[in-house]
Design an enzyme around this catalytic site. Structure first.
Site, PDB file in Angstrom:
ATOM      1  N   ARG A 184      -3.644  12.098  -5.176  1.00 41.73           N
ATOM      2  CA  ARG A 184      -4.133  12.259  -3.806  1.00 41.73           C
ATOM      3  C   ARG A 184      -2.996  12.609  -2.859  1.00 41.73           C
ATOM      4  NH1 ARG A 184      -4.320   9.247   0.818  1.00 41.73           N
ATOM      5  NH2 ARG A 184      -3.621   7.304  -0.149  1.00 41.73           N
TER       6      ARG A 184
ATOM      7  N   HIS B  21       1.649   3.716  -4.442  1.00 42.09           N
ATOM      8  CA  HIS B  21       2.380   4.110  -3.242  1.00 42.09           C
ATOM      9  C   HIS B  21       3.860   3.848  -3.486  1.00 42.09           C
ATOM     10  CE1 HIS B  21       3.687   4.582   0.869  1.00 42.09           C
ATOM     11  NE2 HIS B  21       2.472   5.019   1.189  1.00 42.09           N
TER      12      HIS B  21
ATOM     13  N   GLU C  37     -13.356   5.842  -1.281  1.00 42.74           N
ATOM     14  CA  GLU C  37     -12.505   5.646  -2.461  1.00 42.74           C
ATOM     15  C   GLU C  37     -13.300   5.283  -3.707  1.00 42.74           C
ATOM     16  OE1 GLU C  37      -8.419   3.204  -3.691  1.00 42.74           O
ATOM     17  OE2 GLU C  37      -9.295   2.951  -1.690  1.00 42.74           O
TER      18      GLU C  37
END
Length: 536
Positions: A384, A242, A373
């Site tokens: 993703r 992220h 997941e």
């Protein structure tokens, strides 16, 4: 010590996030279900999810657009059938959540005809993210667990680690999955759970990295157990980092949702200048792999500890309405995001690969399903897209449940599964060894198998993994199990799968960026690893 229990149910669900709880609720009106939770019910990735869930609710949007956006974000490696299946079932899955009581943000005051506030996030061409402020996961988790705890056909086992799946090979039965051995953390003993069907919903493996946005339980347990049971895994080299975790010594990898950038937040260097417009035409709304690499590049180029995310152009009222959790958390740390930029760094966030499944969530092992997941469905490809993760949990939980129910009553769970044998092991007096191995693994995975890779780094990582595997094997054979030992055993197995998958991909695609092979190959192929008899 109490005698080891032998639990029995029609379906054993291992994992208690959105995937596991949705599966349990979809089944429980018809069959008995046991839900195994490694910690407290709330302690999973679902609870901490901020952004939202993607689905087409805007009349100007379309399923076809959602499909194309997902395929584009996946860098040519998504399975189109899986993408179409997921996006086509998205609205029904969200409607089920709404009817269950999840309060997604709305615009307007007419509750009889709700119009939902839709966010836009990276990779999406339209606003299609339903959310509950910036704490969507918490709203989903608490709603589902309340229903689970009230259902008479669902038994919840909290603070139980799954140790291994019980396969036909292990107990001299026909090929299949018959249950699991569970470590009761309260009693500190291994117990047995037998079932007609087992559903893995254990989440991802981001704890294999030194820095992660995930809770501590994300240690790849389901992937490792399925591999040891003989299941194939696919695309394990694609670990999503992220781009924007809050960089602060007291933040504990606090995530800053992509919806901030969807509402105009800008990424800046320490001197205040922007940089994303030099990396991608979508700038801050580029796919996550692009944004994470850009931040990583700028940090290394400048020798900076972090970059900055700035939403100070929005009013305090707007920020408090749409991002109350983030506003409050940052204020506690001395950062007023209505005036000051937020320091950010990338952190391991999502495992795009996993246990290979079909559109019914079936694995290679009869009787074993994988949802969420932990699974590779083909939806995410090489990267993703934001807010497709909780969606995948919901859609495939419903698919797995429908497939299980379609099979009818079937045989009863086995009642004579052999108990776990601890007769030849003793209590460890060297727990510190596990802690040292734990830290070593996570650090070299971050250094060698992170956002940017090289063949030499991967070779070094594999060598270190093999040494650790031997140490852990010797340790596991001699001492009673513990939470740290079980997680370390699983993390090292997952680390090997990640590295071997990365070594086999001779190109840079999506989340796998390797300096030795910077170009794309002409044909995109998934990476599938199949265990041999010596692996099990």
């Amino acid at each position: 010590m109490e005698p080891a229990a032998n639990y029995q149910s029609d379906v054993l669900v291992i994992g208690s996030g959105a995937a596991g709880l949705t599966t349990a609720l979809q089944l429980a009106d018809h069959v008995s279900v046991i839900v195994v939770s490694k910690g407290p019910l709330t302690e999973g990735s679902t609870y901490y999810a901020q952004g939202g869930i993607a689905a087409v609710f805007d009349e100007n949007d379309s399923v076809e657009s959602h499909i194309e956006d997902t395929l584009n974000a996946g860098a040519g490696l998504c399975d189109r059938d899986a993408v179409k299946f997921t996006t086509s079932n998205a609205r029904d899955a969200l409607q089920w959540l709404i009817e269950a009581g999840v309060g997604f943000d709305q615009v307007g005051s007419d509750k009889s005809k709700p119009e939902y506030h839709l966010n836009r996030e990276g990779g999406h061409s339209h606003r299609r993210i339903l959310h509950a402020a910036d704490a969507t996961g918490r709203a989903v988790q608490t709603t589902l667990q309340e229903k689970v705890l009230q259902h008479p056909n669902i038994t919840v086992l909290e603070r139980f680690n799954a140790v291994d799946l019980i396969t036909g090979q292990r107990i001299n039965k026909a090929n299949g999955c018959y249950g699991a051995y569970l470590w009761n953390r309260k009693q500190e003993q291994v117990e047995t759970a037998s079932a007609r069907y087992v559903v893995l919903a254990t989440g991802g493996a981001s704890k294999v990295y030194q820095y992660t946005s995930n809770p501590d339980i994300a240690s790849g347990d389901g992937i490792a157990m399925a591999w040891r049971a003989g299941c194939s895994v696919t695309n394990m080299e694609f670990n999503q980092f992220h781009p924007t975790c809050l960089f602060h010594p007291n933040a504990h990898s606090f995530l800053l949702t992509e919806a901030l950038r969807g509402e105009g937040a800008l990424l800046r260097r320490p001197d205040g200048s922007r940089f994303m417009d030099g990396f991608h035409e979508l700038a801050e709304l580029a796919p996550r792999d692009v944004v994470a690499r850009a931040i990583d590049y700028e940090m290394k180029r400048l020798g900076a500890d972090c970059m900055y995310l700035d939403i100070s152009h929005q009013s305090v009222e707007f920020i408090q309405q749409h991002f109350p959790t983030i506003y409050k958390k940052c204020l506690e740390l001395g950062i007023d995001i209505s005036k000051d930029p937020m320091p950010v760094v990338p952190a391991a966030h999502y495992t795009c690969g996993g246990v290979t499944t079909n559109l019914n969530a079936e694995t290679d092992l009869p009787g074993l399903y994988a949802v969420g997941e932990v699974a590779y469905t083909g939806l995410h490809g090489a990267n993703r897209m934001a807010s497709n993760s909780l969606l995948e949990c919901l859609v495939f939980a419903r698919a797995a449940s429908q497939h299980i129910l379609s099979k009818g009553p079937g045989a009863a769970p086995l009642s004579n599964i052999p108990a776990w044998d601890e007769s030849k092991v003793s209590n460890s007096d060297e727990e510190v060894v596990i802690q040292h191995n734990w830290h070593e693994l996570r650090l070299f995975m971050w250094d060698y198998v992170g956002i940017v890779r090289t063949s030499k780094r991967l070779e070094r990582a594999l060598h270190r993994i093999q040494l650790l595997q031997q140490e852990i094997s010797d340790y596991y054979s001699n001492f009673r199990v513990s939470n740290n030992l079980l997680e370390l055993r699983n993390l090292v197995q997952v680390a090997e799968l990640i590295v071997r998958s990365a070594m086999s991909r001779k190109e840079s695609r999506g989340l796998h960026y390797i300096l030795d092979y910077p170009e794309l190959l002409p044909q995109a192929k998934p990476t599938r690893l199949i265990p041999d008899a010596t692996t099990r």
